[in-house]
Design an enzyme around this catalytic site. Sequence first.
Site, mmCIF file in Angstrom:
data_model
loop_
_atom_site.group_PDB
_atom_site.id
_atom_site.type_symbol
_atom_site.label_atom_id
_atom_site.label_comp_id
_atom_site.label_asym_id
_atom_site.label_seq_id
_atom_site.Cartn_x
_atom_site.Cartn_y
_atom_site.Cartn_z
ATOM 1 N N LYS A 192 0.794 -1.235 0.047
ATOM 2 C CA LYS A 192 0.124 -0.082 0.046
ATOM 3 C C LYS A 192 0.823 1.197 -0.141
ATOM 4 C CE LYS A 192 -1.880 2.827 2.878
ATOM 5 N NZ LYS A 192 -1.863 4.310 2.249
ATOM 6 N N GLU A 267 10.047 1.034 10.274
ATOM 7 C CA GLU A 267 11.038 1.985 9.888
ATOM 8 C C GLU A 267 10.426 3.491 10.280
ATOM 9 O OE1 GLU A 267 14.248 1.705 9.422
ATOM 10 O OE2 GLU A 267 14.260 -0.741 8.739
ATOM 11 N N CYS A 301 13.595 10.737 6.536
ATOM 12 C CA CYS A 301 13.407 10.257 7.963
ATOM 13 C C CYS A 301 14.888 10.484 8.616
ATOM 14 C CB CYS A 301 13.249 8.457 7.809
ATOM 15 S SG CYS A 301 14.292 7.746 6.594
ATOM 16 N N GLU A 397 10.192 15.602 15.189
ATOM 17 C CA GLU A 397 10.437 15.611 13.749
ATOM 18 C C GLU A 397 9.679 16.697 12.999
ATOM 19 O OE1 GLU A 397 9.221 12.138 11.466
ATOM 20 O OE2 GLU A 397 11.109 12.004 10.693
HETATM 21 P P1 NAP Z 1 2.462 8.215 7.992
HETATM 22 O O1 NAP Z 1 1.414 9.226 8.051
HETATM 23 O O2 NAP Z 1 2.970 7.430 9.216
HETATM 24 O O3 NAP Z 1 2.146 7.235 6.663
HETATM 25 C C1 NAP Z 1 2.690 6.312 6.386
HETATM 26 C C2 NAP Z 1 2.021 5.196 5.680
HETATM 27 O O4 NAP Z 1 0.982 4.490 6.499
HETATM 28 C C3 NAP Z 1 1.007 5.594 4.613
HETATM 29 O O5 NAP Z 1 0.918 4.788 3.523
HETATM 30 C C4 NAP Z 1 -0.139 5.828 5.223
HETATM 31 O O6 NAP Z 1 -1.569 5.971 4.554
HETATM 32 C C5 NAP Z 1 -0.140 4.520 6.218
HETATM 33 N N1 NAP Z 1 -1.248 4.701 7.331
HETATM 34 C C6 NAP Z 1 -1.454 5.563 8.006
HETATM 35 N N2 NAP Z 1 -2.441 5.425 9.349
HETATM 36 C C7 NAP Z 1 -2.449 4.199 9.087
HETATM 37 C C8 NAP Z 1 -2.943 3.194 9.850
HETATM 38 N N3 NAP Z 1 -3.717 3.422 11.002
HETATM 39 N N4 NAP Z 1 -3.114 1.871 9.500
HETATM 40 C C9 NAP Z 1 -2.191 1.581 8.469
HETATM 41 N N5 NAP Z 1 -1.471 2.288 7.738
HETATM 42 C C10 NAP Z 1 -1.604 3.514 8.013
HETATM 43 O O7 NAP Z 1 3.912 8.739 7.547
HETATM 44 P P2 NAP Z 1 4.412 9.902 6.324
HETATM 45 O O8 NAP Z 1 3.655 11.192 6.726
HETATM 46 O O9 NAP Z 1 3.471 9.078 4.940
HETATM 47 O O10 NAP Z 1 5.735 9.741 6.228
HETATM 48 C C11 NAP Z 1 6.426 10.361 7.000
HETATM 49 C C12 NAP Z 1 7.120 9.551 8.032
HETATM 50 O O11 NAP Z 1 7.774 8.779 7.599
HETATM 51 C C13 NAP Z 1 8.128 10.375 8.803
HETATM 52 O O12 NAP Z 1 7.858 10.349 10.161
HETATM 53 C C14 NAP Z 1 9.530 10.005 8.503
HETATM 54 O O13 NAP Z 1 10.344 9.910 9.349
HETATM 55 C C15 NAP Z 1 9.003 8.481 8.146
HETATM 56 N N6 NAP Z 1 10.010 7.627 7.336
HETATM 57 C C16 NAP Z 1 11.158 6.755 7.809
HETATM 58 C C17 NAP Z 1 11.771 6.077 7.070
HETATM 59 C C18 NAP Z 1 12.714 4.956 7.730
HETATM 60 O O14 NAP Z 1 13.223 4.368 7.112
HETATM 61 N N7 NAP Z 1 12.712 5.136 8.932
HETATM 62 C C19 NAP Z 1 11.789 6.242 5.775
HETATM 63 C C20 NAP Z 1 11.142 7.300 5.176
HETATM 64 C C21 NAP Z 1 9.947 8.134 5.982
HETATM 65 P P3 NAP Z 1 -1.958 7.318 4.102
HETATM 66 O O15 NAP Z 1 -0.822 7.983 3.419
HETATM 67 O O16 NAP Z 1 -3.142 6.895 3.199
HETATM 68 O O17 NAP Z 1 -2.388 8.200 5.348
#
Ligand code: NAP
Length: 494
Positions: A192, A267, A301, A397
């Site tokens: 997804k 991650e 991230c 963050e």
């Molecule tokens: P996010 O809001 O947590 O969303 C990530 C993914 O999870 C999206 O596909 C989102 O779908 C989905 N999601 C949201 N709520 C969910 C739920 N209740 N159940 C299952 N899936 C759910 O994060 P983001 O804003 O897209 O990305 C930014 C974050 O990612 C930052 O905190 C960054 O640090 C982190 N990140 C970490 C790494 C690493 O390797 N450590 C790499 C890149 C990014 P929707 O988009 O449709 O809501």
Amino acid sequence: MNTIQTIKLSQVVSDFLKEEKKLFINGEFVSSTDGKTFHTLNPANNEVLADIHEASEKDIDRAVQAAKNAFENGPWSTMTPLERGDLIYKLALLIEEHKQYIAEIDSLDNGKPMSELLENDLPNAIGQFKYFSGWASKLVGQHIPVNGNFLNYTRHEPIGVVGQIIPWNFPFMMAAWKIAPALATGCTVVLKPAEQTPLSALYLAKLIQEAGFPKGVINIVNGHGENTGSALVKHPSVDKIAFTGSTEVGKIIMKEAANTMKRVTLELGGKSPNIVLDDANVEKAANGVFAGIMYNQGEVCSAGSRAYVHSSIYDEFMERLVSLTKDVKLGSGLQSGNTMGSLVSQEQKDQVMNYIELGKAEGAKLICGGKALDQGCFVEPTIFADVKDDMRISKEEIFGPVLVVSKVESEQEALERANNSAYGLGAGIWTQNITRAHNMANRLKSGSVWINCYNATDPASPFGGYKNSGFGREMGSYALENYTEVKSIWVSLD
Ligand code: NAP
Ligand code: MG
């Protein structure tokens, strides 16, 4: 805004944008069962790029059943490791052939510059498939000398159906980080993508078809996290969830996965420190710290979002750092020459601007930037100085082009303040003294440490977090552990 020459979209991409954006289930593009769709926008101008079919709970069930069937009964389950590796490599070559198109799609959907996509995201993604194609035939267990007259050996078996949920900051590259190791181990996948950047994964689905993967091995289902993502996490036939995203959502997923005892790797976010010691090469350090936070508009991230700089070189360092912001060309990722694109969405722009206002209110000194452009989701590269550790801009963050800088008096102070964080994803050290560098690297609590460089990654080297930055490692041989179960087999020799 910068108006250098606009890159004309390839005909292939213009045609792709006009196609209906369905779900990719069991090797075919199918409509969502309830007919629901959502928009994806171009954040450089907030115009609609395409309508995307949204997967309902029923669609997730279809995708999971397809993946389960492919895992248990399909040709994938009996393919030899070399055949599996060949298919993964074939996909790598197809991506290479189509990289210009994929870069245009991600630039449109995410806002980032074409140059970054062509120099980093795409080569990195291609590298993942090439690297992991080789591992398909190298997953060996152990032969263990045990007490008694037994032959004992282990097998590393694929976990089964893997649900993979990814963020929007490196849309195509994140899909590659997830899919490639899962395929190498023989798992099947339901992916997804993030709702903000659903397009390039659908383009990948076309290449998966072309490569000739058996039906159901890789399924791609777009939709919102709370519906589509959550249905995937709850599904009893999903054996493992591999998630990249925010710490907040990671915690929700971990709790939910407990109900079906799914394996989970997470991650998550970061607030990574970059330490500049008194003996650093100041020019290199300033360039490295700058790129460490400003690359990809700070939506990384492991962005080096906190800098700790020794007082003896502080003034020279800051002068160089600030002068680098003047070279930034902020504008559409599709215009050549622009070095910083738009943030991914209005929501993200608002979040970053709120943090900038908060930083001022908390008493940090705004050194440069701090403004957003009126049109599109663009925010200037921003630097705060005199930042205290208890300020929210130092602890949380921001996920945008905002660096917070603090002056330190010693190596020990830098180390303590760097480790004083809920997160532990990456850390940088800038020094010419190899002994200091290694001692500090050992004491930093983070999954990656970069010495006189920052944010280097390679498909062969592990990446992941300590503390609230999650657990499990992507890339390298370590990533294979995310997708395998170890079986111990005993044979009596009596
Ligand atoms: P996010 O809001 O947590 O969303 C990530 C993914 O999870 C999206 O596909 C989102 O779908 C989905 N999601 C949201 N709520 C969910 C739920 N209740 N159940 C299952 N899936 C759910 O994060 P983001 O804003 O897209 O990305 C930014 C974050 O990612 C930052 O905190 C960054 O640090 C982190 N990140 C970490 C790494 C690493 O390797 N450590 C790499 C890149 C990014 P929707 O988009 O449709 O809501
Ligand atoms: Mg978009």
